[in-house]
Design a protein around this motif. Structure first.
Motif, PDB file in Angstrom:
ATOM      1  N   LYS A  77       0.860  -1.188   0.000  1.00  0.00           N
ATOM      2  CA  LYS A  77       0.000   0.000   0.000  1.00  0.00           C
ATOM      3  C   LYS A  77       0.889   1.228   0.000  1.00  0.00           C
ATOM      4  CE  LYS A  77      -3.852   2.417   0.664  1.00  0.00           C
ATOM      5  NZ  LYS A  77      -4.966   2.420  -0.314  1.00  0.00           N
ATOM      6  N   THR A  80       0.376   5.342   0.371  1.00  0.00           N
ATOM      7  CA  THR A  80      -0.601   6.362   0.710  1.00  0.00           C
ATOM      8  C   THR A  80       0.095   7.690   0.969  1.00  0.00           C
ATOM      9  OG1 THR A  80      -2.535   6.813   2.100  1.00  0.00           O
ATOM     10  CG2 THR A  80      -0.562   5.999   3.210  1.00  0.00           C
ATOM     11  N   GLU A  81      -0.707   8.736   1.010  1.00  0.00           N
ATOM     12  CA  GLU A  81      -0.137  10.064   1.235  1.00  0.00           C
ATOM     13  C   GLU A  81      -0.233  10.435   2.709  1.00  0.00           C
ATOM     14  OE1 GLU A  81      -1.131  12.078  -3.094  1.00  0.00           O
ATOM     15  OE2 GLU A  81      -2.454  12.460  -1.393  1.00  0.00           O
ATOM     16  N   THR A  82       0.666  11.288   3.116  1.00  0.00           N
ATOM     17  CA  THR A  82       0.656  11.812   4.483  1.00  0.00           C
ATOM     18  C   THR A  82      -0.702  12.434   4.797  1.00  0.00           C
ATOM     19  OG1 THR A  82       3.016  12.283   4.320  1.00  0.00           O
ATOM     20  CG2 THR A  82       1.796  13.410   6.055  1.00  0.00           C
ATOM     21  N   GLY A  83      -1.224  12.099   5.956  1.00  0.00           N
ATOM     22  CA  GLY A  83      -2.493  12.667   6.398  1.00  0.00           C
ATOM     23  C   GLY A  83      -3.710  11.818   6.084  1.00  0.00           C
ATOM     24  N   ARG A  84      -3.569  10.852   5.220  1.00  0.00           N
ATOM     25  CA  ARG A  84      -4.714  10.006   4.862  1.00  0.00           C
ATOM     26  C   ARG A  84      -4.931   8.919   5.918  1.00  0.00           C
ATOM     27  NH1 ARG A  84      -7.185  10.571  -0.074  1.00  0.00           N
ATOM     28  NH2 ARG A  84      -6.049  11.833  -1.575  1.00  0.00           N
ATOM     29  N   GLN A  85      -6.166   8.466   6.012  1.00  0.00           N
ATOM     30  CA  GLN A  85      -6.479   7.336   6.881  1.00  0.00           C
ATOM     31  C   GLN A  85      -6.320   6.045   6.091  1.00  0.00           C
ATOM     32  OE1 GLN A  85     -10.673   6.021   8.216  1.00  0.00           O
ATOM     33  NE2 GLN A  85      -9.901   7.054  10.037  1.00  0.00           N
ATOM     34  N   VAL A  86      -5.690   5.073   6.724  1.00  0.00           N
ATOM     35  CA  VAL A  86      -5.433   3.790   6.071  1.00  0.00           C
ATOM     36  C   VAL A  86      -5.831   2.664   7.025  1.00  0.00           C
ATOM     37  CG1 VAL A  86      -3.668   2.265   5.108  1.00  0.00           C
ATOM     38  CG2 VAL A  86      -3.458   4.726   4.825  1.00  0.00           C
ATOM     39  N   THR A 134      -5.984   0.574  11.978  1.00  0.00           N
ATOM     40  CA  THR A 134      -6.194   1.827  11.253  1.00  0.00           C
ATOM     41  C   THR A 134      -5.157   2.863  11.643  1.00  0.00           C
ATOM     42  OG1 THR A 134      -8.573   1.445  11.049  1.00  0.00           O
ATOM     43  CG2 THR A 134      -7.812   3.717  10.823  1.00  0.00           C
ATOM     44  N   SER A 176      -4.159   9.145  10.679  1.00  0.00           N
ATOM     45  CA  SER A 176      -3.623  10.196   9.820  1.00  0.00           C
ATOM     46  C   SER A 176      -2.158   9.831   9.559  1.00  0.00           C
ATOM     47  CB  SER A 176      -3.729  11.555  10.510  1.00  0.00           C
ATOM     48  OG  SER A 176      -3.157  12.572   9.700  1.00  0.00           O
ATOM     49  N   VAL A 186       4.346   5.549   3.177  1.00  0.00           N
ATOM     50  CA  VAL A 186       3.649   6.829   3.309  1.00  0.00           C
ATOM     51  C   VAL A 186       4.519   7.898   2.656  1.00  0.00           C
ATOM     52  CG1 VAL A 186       2.594   8.489   4.875  1.00  0.00           C
ATOM     53  CG2 VAL A 186       2.630   6.057   5.476  1.00  0.00           C
TER      54      VAL A 186
END
Lengths: 113, 113
Positions: B11, B13-19, B77, B80, B112
């Protein structure tokens, strides 16, 4: 504070050589496990030792639990390239309802053909 | 298939996103664990669960949330995501017997950016 100290951290040997990996602690463990982890995968359990002084053999691998249940060793005879991987020791500390495994940082073994 | 499965395997993802990282087991083992594995730190426990609806913090819980509404699922989860959460995440189950170790999933490699 690292509860379980593994040594050496890295080991690179030729096929056919013997080696020993050590796992030491100042704490007493109710049981201790050894895992092997290959790249891109999770650790896989090799053996569990429970009794102080216990010796278990798994083909060319010999595992020993110290008499005081504070340390353990893994000896590999006639290492093969297929033995390459990260070897982790982990233990359940004695007493109470502690069911969390404490892991050492691992020994990265490379066996060259 | 019987066992423990983690998803996704990879995975970005970008900084600040919920994963959310998923973990599913087919054995109905009571205990489940989330670890992260980083060079130089080894395996570090994030959260663990002794049964459905019972969870507790491990060594490095900050920035993570878990839930366990059903015995077989234990999602993790990142509320952020931060770059320091770039890691390989492993889920594990345990039977509850000290004679046995953990069974790990194949891991999720999270980046990330």
């Amino acid at each position: 504070t690292q509860l379980l100290e593994q040594s050496p951290q890295f080991l690179s040997i030729q096929e056919g050589e013997n080696l020993t990996v050590y796992c030491n602690s100042s704490s007493v463990f109710s049981s201790l496990q050894w895992y092997r982890q290959e790249p891109g995968e999770g650790p896989v359990l090799l053996v569990t030792v429970v009794t102080g002084g216990e010796v278990k053999k798994l083909k060319r691998l010999t595992f020993q639990f110290g008499d005081a249940r504070k340390d353990s060793s893994l000896h590999i005879t006639a290492a093969q390239p297929g033995d390459t991987g990260l070897y982790l020791c982990a233990g359940f500390t004695s007493g109470g309802s502690n069911y969390k495994l404490t892991f050492g940082k691992g020994t990265l073994l490379t066996v060259n053909p | 298939d019987a066992g423990i499965t983690q998803s996704p395997r990879y995975k970005i993802t970008e900084t600040g996103r919920q994963v959310t990282l998923m973990c599913h087991q087919t054995w109905s083992h009571s205990y489940m664990f989330w670890y992260r594995q980083d060079l130089g730190h080894g395996l570090r426990l994030i959260y663990y669960s002794a049964a459905a609806d019972i969870t507790d913090k491990g060594e490095v819980p900050d920035g993570y949330v878990v839930s366990r509404s059903k015995t077989e699922n234990f999602p993790l989860t990142l509320e952020s995501a931060t770059r320091s959460q770039t890691s390989v995440y492993f889920c594990a189950t345990w039977t509850g017997s000290f004679n046995y170790g953990y069974t790990f999933g194949s891991g999720t490699r999270l980046t990330v950016v």
